[in-house]
Design an enzyme around this catalytic site. Sequence first.
Site, short mmCIF file in Angstrom:
data_model
loop_
_atom_site.label_atom_id
_atom_site.label_comp_id
_atom_site.label_asym_id
_atom_site.label_seq_id
_atom_site.Cartn_x
_atom_site.Cartn_y
_atom_site.Cartn_z
N CYS A 114 -13.03 19.94 1.36
CA CYS A 114 -13.37 18.70 2.07
C CYS A 114 -13.85 18.94 3.50
CB CYS A 114 -12.16 17.76 2.09
SG CYS A 114 -11.59 17.29 0.44
N HIS A 254 -13.29 12.36 7.35
CA HIS A 254 -13.34 12.59 5.91
C HIS A 254 -12.58 11.46 5.22
CE1 HIS A 254 -12.75 14.06 1.95
NE2 HIS A 254 -11.53 14.49 2.15
N ASN A 284 -13.44 9.32 -2.74
CA ASN A 284 -13.36 10.62 -2.08
C ASN A 284 -14.21 11.64 -2.82
OD1 ASN A 284 -12.66 13.12 -1.03
ND2 ASN A 284 -10.46 12.85 -1.25
#
Length: 330
Positions: A114, A254, A284
């Site tokens: 990520c 994020h 996500n």
Amino acid sequence: MTMRASRIVGLGHHVPARRVANAELEQELGLSQGWIERRTGIKARRWAAADEAVTDLAVEAASRALAQAKAQVGEIGLVLLATSTPDHLLPPSAPLLAHRLGLSCGAIDLTGACSGFVYAMTFADGVVKSTGQAVLVVAANILSRRINNSDIASAVLFADAAAAVVLAPSARDDVGVLGTSLLSDGSFYDMIAIKAGGTRNPDLSGALAEDRVIRIKDGKVVFEKAIKLMTQSAEEALARADVTAAQIDRFIPHQANARIFDRVAENLAIVPGRTLRSIEEFGNSSAATIPLTLSVAAERAPLADGELLLMAAVGAGFTSGAIVFRVSDR
């Protein structure tokens, strides 16, 4: 030729056509209505079709960023692809992406989970400064192929998307990347993992089904560690840029979980309303969430000269990073 700084000249994003609303997953997983949104902030996510690969999504996003940048083929010196789900284990997917875009420049994958986009932007900024050429940074993932339906914590989170940024040289020296922080904590290495397929467990034919998909070992530990590392990396980047949180115009975290990045924004004392969000509609998608969120927001309110951006991420590994970036129109 050594350049003073970099600037964003193009943004683009692409998501698959299939929209998967929470109701579909809640019914499939036996969850109560509203359970997913209350715990994650997600209302829907996009999942790729069976015949789509990461480079298919990446080509679309990159083409839009290049078109916005009006970049000529010869102006791009490097393609960086931040992904945890490449087309193949070998070779890297970035050279194929560059080829499909008509580019013959350098091209390499970055597997930073990520945090991959933040790392890629940091590296790209250095390349722009040292070569005077533009860099195409793409983040793309198809995580729907690695969802673990027996692990509710991960089954409801993950999505598919691609987004891209074109960084080009700036004539100014007070813009672009002003401060960065890159951190890791390998003692939490196995908290988020796909255990099969690497050199520790190469025999996919004999791998357990649960080792082929994403596993979150301890959701509470991941939640707390994510907040701590994102906050720390953001604070360090702000300090190195000699910028306060109150000066940030747009905070682009994020989009792991709304509860995580809301806590980070609170820890940093980010001005309310300046945190950009895309998690509600797009879920996500790991490294793709920051450029996706920025690209979507810029369609509504284009980046303005002088704006200060703060990007921060944390991901498997554990890796973390943050960038303070000043926007420039020249």
